[in-house]
Motif scaffolding. Sequence first.
Motif, PDB file in Angstrom:
ATOM      1  N   LEU A  17      48.746  30.139  36.581  1.00  0.00           N
ATOM      2  CA  LEU A  17      50.075  30.740  36.479  1.00  0.00           C
ATOM      3  C   LEU A  17      51.143  29.674  36.266  1.00  0.00           C
ATOM      4  O   LEU A  17      52.034  29.823  35.415  1.00  0.00           O
ATOM      5  CB  LEU A  17      50.391  31.566  37.726  1.00  0.00           C
ATOM      6  CG  LEU A  17      51.727  32.288  37.736  1.00  0.00           C
ATOM      7  CD1 LEU A  17      51.899  33.176  36.511  1.00  0.00           C
ATOM      8  CD2 LEU A  17      51.877  33.106  39.006  1.00  0.00           C
ATOM      9  N   THR A  18      51.043  28.585  36.990  1.00  0.00           N
ATOM     10  CA  THR A  18      52.006  27.494  36.840  1.00  0.00           C
ATOM     11  C   THR A  18      51.981  26.934  35.422  1.00  0.00           C
ATOM     12  O   THR A  18      53.035  26.740  34.800  1.00  0.00           O
ATOM     13  CB  THR A  18      51.720  26.383  37.867  1.00  0.00           C
ATOM     14  OG1 THR A  18      51.819  26.932  39.184  1.00  0.00           O
ATOM     15  CG2 THR A  18      52.700  25.234  37.726  1.00  0.00           C
ATOM     16  N   GLU A  19      50.791  26.687  34.899  1.00  0.00           N
ATOM     17  CA  GLU A  19      50.672  26.144  33.539  1.00  0.00           C
ATOM     18  C   GLU A  19      51.218  27.126  32.500  1.00  0.00           C
ATOM     19  O   GLU A  19      51.877  26.717  31.542  1.00  0.00           O
ATOM     20  CB  GLU A  19      49.215  25.790  33.221  1.00  0.00           C
ATOM     21  CG  GLU A  19      48.713  24.560  33.956  1.00  0.00           C
ATOM     22  CD  GLU A  19      49.494  23.295  33.610  1.00  0.00           C
ATOM     23  OE1 GLU A  19      49.893  23.109  32.444  1.00  0.00           O
ATOM     24  OE2 GLU A  19      49.717  22.491  34.531  1.00  0.00           O
ATOM     25  N   LEU A  22      55.012  27.037  32.642  1.00  0.00           N
ATOM     26  CA  LEU A  22      55.493  25.786  32.047  1.00  0.00           C
ATOM     27  C   LEU A  22      55.381  25.817  30.523  1.00  0.00           C
ATOM     28  O   LEU A  22      56.296  25.388  29.821  1.00  0.00           O
ATOM     29  CB  LEU A  22      54.710  24.594  32.595  1.00  0.00           C
ATOM     30  CG  LEU A  22      55.120  24.108  33.979  1.00  0.00           C
ATOM     31  CD1 LEU A  22      54.122  23.070  34.488  1.00  0.00           C
ATOM     32  CD2 LEU A  22      56.524  23.540  33.970  1.00  0.00           C
ATOM     33  N   THR A  23      54.282  26.324  30.020  1.00  0.00           N
ATOM     34  CA  THR A  23      54.090  26.405  28.574  1.00  0.00           C
ATOM     35  C   THR A  23      55.175  27.255  27.930  1.00  0.00           C
ATOM     36  O   THR A  23      55.754  26.875  26.905  1.00  0.00           O
ATOM     37  CB  THR A  23      52.693  26.989  28.251  1.00  0.00           C
ATOM     38  OG1 THR A  23      51.704  26.119  28.791  1.00  0.00           O
ATOM     39  CG2 THR A  23      52.490  27.150  26.761  1.00  0.00           C
ATOM     40  N   ARG A  24      55.461  28.389  28.538  1.00  0.00           N
ATOM     41  CA  ARG A  24      56.496  29.269  27.988  1.00  0.00           C
ATOM     42  C   ARG A  24      57.868  28.616  28.030  1.00  0.00           C
ATOM     43  O   ARG A  24      58.646  28.720  27.081  1.00  0.00           O
ATOM     44  CB  ARG A  24      56.524  30.591  28.747  1.00  0.00           C
ATOM     45  CG  ARG A  24      55.296  31.434  28.509  1.00  0.00           C
ATOM     46  CD  ARG A  24      55.352  32.719  29.278  1.00  0.00           C
ATOM     47  NE  ARG A  24      54.086  33.426  29.160  1.00  0.00           N
ATOM     48  CZ  ARG A  24      53.927  34.679  29.536  1.00  0.00           C
ATOM     49  NH1 ARG A  24      54.935  35.366  30.049  1.00  0.00           N
ATOM     50  NH2 ARG A  24      52.749  35.256  29.420  1.00  0.00           N
ATOM     51  N   LYS A  36      62.902  34.230  34.987  1.00  0.00           N
ATOM     52  CA  LYS A  36      63.004  34.886  36.298  1.00  0.00           C
ATOM     53  C   LYS A  36      61.682  34.755  37.049  1.00  0.00           C
ATOM     54  O   LYS A  36      61.664  34.481  38.250  1.00  0.00           O
ATOM     55  CB  LYS A  36      63.375  36.358  36.114  1.00  0.00           C
ATOM     56  CG  LYS A  36      63.346  37.197  37.365  1.00  0.00           C
ATOM     57  CD  LYS A  36      64.599  37.027  38.175  1.00  0.00           C
ATOM     58  CE  LYS A  36      64.701  38.087  39.250  1.00  0.00           C
ATOM     59  NZ  LYS A  36      64.247  37.658  40.554  1.00  0.00           N
ATOM     60  N   ALA A  37      60.566  34.947  36.342  1.00  0.00           N
ATOM     61  CA  ALA A  37      59.251  34.820  36.976  1.00  0.00           C
ATOM     62  C   ALA A  37      59.040  33.400  37.504  1.00  0.00           C
ATOM     63  O   ALA A  37      58.496  33.216  38.595  1.00  0.00           O
ATOM     64  CB  ALA A  37      58.148  35.193  35.993  1.00  0.00           C
ATOM     65  N   ALA A  38      59.463  32.398  36.727  1.00  0.00           N
ATOM     66  CA  ALA A  38      59.322  31.001  37.164  1.00  0.00           C
ATOM     67  C   ALA A  38      60.160  30.748  38.413  1.00  0.00           C
ATOM     68  O   ALA A  38      59.694  30.109  39.363  1.00  0.00           O
ATOM     69  CB  ALA A  38      59.726  30.050  36.041  1.00  0.00           C
TER      70      ALA A  38
END
Length: 81
Positions: A17-19, A22-24, A36-38
Amino acid sequence: MKKKAPEAKFNELHNILTEELLTRLKSGEATTQDIKAAIDWLKQNDITGVAYEGNPLDKLVSIMPTIDPELVQQRLYGKKV
């Protein structure tokens, strides 16, 4: 009663999920929902920190868009509030 997933599985999901977030964000094509999700992901995981030159938080800050609160209010209400 179901058994909890092993910690290794949680860590794997956490990393995936973290990756993905970050990619997005790094692509510059993150939607408002992605941002918002981040933010929620960081908050839910009690992630806090100080951005100093070169650290990951500093890198995140450098790719996040800045928001001018006065401009937002002007566009919402048509005048400065």
